[in-house]
Write a protein that holds these residues in place. Structure first.
Motif, PDB file in Angstrom:
ATOM      1  N   PHE A  89       0.934  -1.161   0.033  1.00 32.66           N
ATOM      2  CA  PHE A  89      -0.141   0.054  -0.260  1.00 32.66           C
ATOM      3  C   PHE A  89       0.796   1.232   0.017  1.00 32.66           C
ATOM      4  N   VAL A  90       1.983   1.174   0.900  1.00 35.82           N
ATOM      5  CA  VAL A  90       2.836   2.350   0.829  1.00 35.82           C
ATOM      6  C   VAL A  90       3.454   2.593  -0.484  1.00 35.82           C
ATOM      7  N   GLY A  91       4.034   1.593  -1.001  1.00 34.48           N
ATOM      8  CA  GLY A  91       4.615   1.625  -2.145  1.00 34.48           C
ATOM      9  C   GLY A  91       3.785   2.021  -3.539  1.00 34.48           C
ATOM     10  N   ARG A  92       2.561   1.642  -3.409  1.00 30.43           N
ATOM     11  CA  ARG A  92       1.736   2.086  -4.297  1.00 30.43           C
ATOM     12  C   ARG A  92       0.994   3.622  -4.350  1.00 30.43           C
ATOM     13  N   GLU A  93       0.917   3.975  -2.910  1.00 26.55           N
ATOM     14  CA  GLU A  93       0.461   5.188  -2.654  1.00 26.55           C
ATOM     15  C   GLU A  93       1.444   6.247  -2.595  1.00 26.55           C
ATOM     16  N   MET A  94       2.809   6.108  -2.000  1.00 29.25           N
ATOM     17  CA  MET A  94       3.733   7.036  -1.790  1.00 29.25           C
ATOM     18  C   MET A  94       4.946   7.071  -2.605  1.00 29.25           C
ATOM     19  N   GLY A  95       4.918   5.913  -3.165  1.00 28.96           N
ATOM     20  CA  GLY A  95       6.126   5.502  -4.112  1.00 28.96           C
ATOM     21  C   GLY A  95       7.104   4.301  -3.638  1.00 28.96           C
ATOM     22  N   GLU A  96       7.852   3.659  -4.520  1.00 23.73           N
ATOM     23  CA  GLU A  96       8.664   2.571  -4.235  1.00 23.73           C
ATOM     24  C   GLU A  96       9.837   2.929  -3.239  1.00 23.73           C
ATOM     25  N   PHE A  97      10.247   4.335  -3.308  1.00 24.36           N
ATOM     26  CA  PHE A  97      11.254   4.687  -2.456  1.00 24.36           C
ATOM     27  C   PHE A  97      10.921   4.438  -1.005  1.00 24.36           C
ATOM     28  N   PHE A  98       9.637   4.605  -0.667  1.00 21.48           N
ATOM     29  CA  PHE A  98       9.255   4.287   0.893  1.00 21.48           C
ATOM     30  C   PHE A  98       9.127   2.930   1.326  1.00 21.48           C
ATOM     31  N   LYS A  99       9.124   2.170   0.250  1.00 23.64           N
ATOM     32  CA  LYS A  99       9.222   0.560   0.656  1.00 23.64           C
ATOM     33  C   LYS A  99      10.317   0.059   1.260  1.00 23.64           C
ATOM     34  N   GLU A 100      11.473   0.601   0.797  1.00 26.74           N
ATOM     35  CA  GLU A 100      12.566   0.136   1.270  1.00 26.74           C
ATOM     36  C   GLU A 100      13.269   0.695   2.588  1.00 26.74           C
ATOM     37  N   ALA A 101      13.673  -0.173   3.535  1.00 30.40           N
ATOM     38  CA  ALA A 101      14.262   0.317   4.637  1.00 30.40           C
ATOM     39  C   ALA A 101      15.843   0.913   4.134  1.00 30.40           C
ATOM     40  N   PRO A 102      16.299   1.994   5.133  1.00 28.55           N
ATOM     41  CA  PRO A 102      17.337   2.696   4.521  1.00 28.55           C
ATOM     42  C   PRO A 102      18.261   1.578   5.134  1.00 28.55           C
ATOM     43  N   PRO A 103      19.658   1.616   4.553  1.00 29.47           N
ATOM     44  CA  PRO A 103      20.668   0.512   4.994  1.00 29.47           C
ATOM     45  C   PRO A 103      21.071   1.184   6.447  1.00 29.47           C
ATOM     46  N   PHE A 104      21.306   0.238   7.274  1.00 28.67           N
ATOM     47  CA  PHE A 104      21.515   0.282   8.744  1.00 28.67           C
ATOM     48  C   PHE A 104      22.841   0.812   8.846  1.00 28.67           C
ATOM     49  N   ASP A 105      23.349   2.093   9.547  1.00 24.07           N
ATOM     50  CA  ASP A 105      24.653   2.645   9.493  1.00 24.07           C
ATOM     51  C   ASP A 105      24.767   2.683  11.225  1.00 24.07           C
ATOM     52  N   LEU A 106      25.735   1.649  11.424  1.00 21.98           N
ATOM     53  CA  LEU A 106      25.608   1.610  12.946  1.00 21.98           C
ATOM     54  C   LEU A 106      26.808   2.600  13.634  1.00 21.98           C
ATOM     55  N   GLN A 107      27.974   3.120  12.540  1.00 18.93           N
ATOM     56  CA  GLN A 107      28.715   4.153  12.732  1.00 18.93           C
ATOM     57  C   GLN A 107      28.160   5.467  13.153  1.00 18.93           C
ATOM     58  N   SER A 108      27.161   5.760  12.201  1.00 17.92           N
ATOM     59  CA  SER A 108      26.153   6.987  12.559  1.00 17.92           C
ATOM     60  C   SER A 108      25.438   6.761  13.804  1.00 17.92           C
ATOM     61  N   THR A 109      24.828   5.698  14.019  1.00 18.38           N
ATOM     62  CA  THR A 109      24.015   5.887  15.063  1.00 18.38           C
ATOM     63  C   THR A 109      24.977   5.750  16.382  1.00 18.38           C
ATOM     64  N   PHE A 110      26.174   5.250  16.396  1.00 22.76           N
ATOM     65  CA  PHE A 110      26.961   5.360  17.430  1.00 22.76           C
ATOM     66  C   PHE A 110      27.416   6.769  17.471  1.00 22.76           C
ATOM     67  N   LYS A 111      27.638   7.511  16.680  1.00 20.05           N
ATOM     68  CA  LYS A 111      28.172   9.077  16.711  1.00 20.05           C
ATOM     69  C   LYS A 111      26.879   9.796  17.351  1.00 20.05           C
ATOM     70  N   ASP A 112      25.741   9.525  16.937  1.00 21.72           N
ATOM     71  CA  ASP A 112      24.622  10.077  17.426  1.00 21.72           C
ATOM     72  C   ASP A 112      24.368   9.777  19.079  1.00 21.72           C
ATOM     73  N   SER A 113      24.929   8.807  19.663  1.00 23.25           N
ATOM     74  CA  SER A 113      24.440   8.146  20.922  1.00 23.25           C
ATOM     75  C   SER A 113      25.315   9.116  21.953  1.00 23.25           C
ATOM     76  N   ALA A 114      25.133   8.776  23.342  1.00 21.46           N
ATOM     77  CA  ALA A 114      25.788   9.288  24.195  1.00 21.46           C
ATOM     78  C   ALA A 114      26.395   8.110  25.085  1.00 21.46           C
ATOM     79  N   SER A 115      27.419   8.588  25.920  1.00 18.67           N
ATOM     80  CA  SER A 115      28.085   7.470  26.792  1.00 18.67           C
ATOM     81  C   SER A 115      26.933   6.833  27.780  1.00 18.67           C
TER      82      SER A 115
END
Length: 113
Positions: free
Chosen positions: A31-57
């Motif tokens: 439904f999301v792909g049909r209504e909003m576009g195929e771009f929104f069907k795919e989960a973005p690749p997981f970037d653990l390095q970016s997640t770590f940079k955004d975290s706190a100790s």
């Protein structure tokens, strides 16, 4: 038949919920792909390095996983790059089957450090 033309995509999704609830997740993705576009069907690749940079100790990174996914290798690779070693200054806990108290203790220890 006629129902294919009479029902909106959302109404079809509602019928899917009623008659085949186990298919709602798949239907929602379609439904999301049909209504909003195929771009929104795919989960973005997981970037653990970016997640770590955004975290706190003092804030744990908690993974909520779907069946079959396992970020352990990504986590160990990032930990090694940052100078951490499993069992020494890196603690891994998979919740379930009584692991909750262990996770709570490790979080308390980490917050106190």
């Amino acid at each position: 038949g006629d129902w294919e033309q009479k029902l909106t995509p959302f109404q079809k999704l509602l019928l899917l919920k009623v008659f085949r609830p186990e298919k709602v997740v798949f239907g929602s993705v379609e439904f999301v792909g049909r209504e909003m576009g195929e771009f929104f069907k795919e989960a973005p690749p997981f970037d653990l390095q970016s997640t770590f940079k955004d975290s706190a100790s003092k804030v744990p990174i908690i993974f909520v996983l779907t069946s079959g996914s396992d970020p352990t290798q990504y986590l160990l690779q990032l930990a090694k790059q940052q100078g951490y070693r499993a069992g020494e200054n890196l603690k891994l806990v998979s919740l379930g089957q009584g692991q909750g108290p262990i996770a709570e203790r490790l979080m308390s220890e980490g917050a106190a450090a």
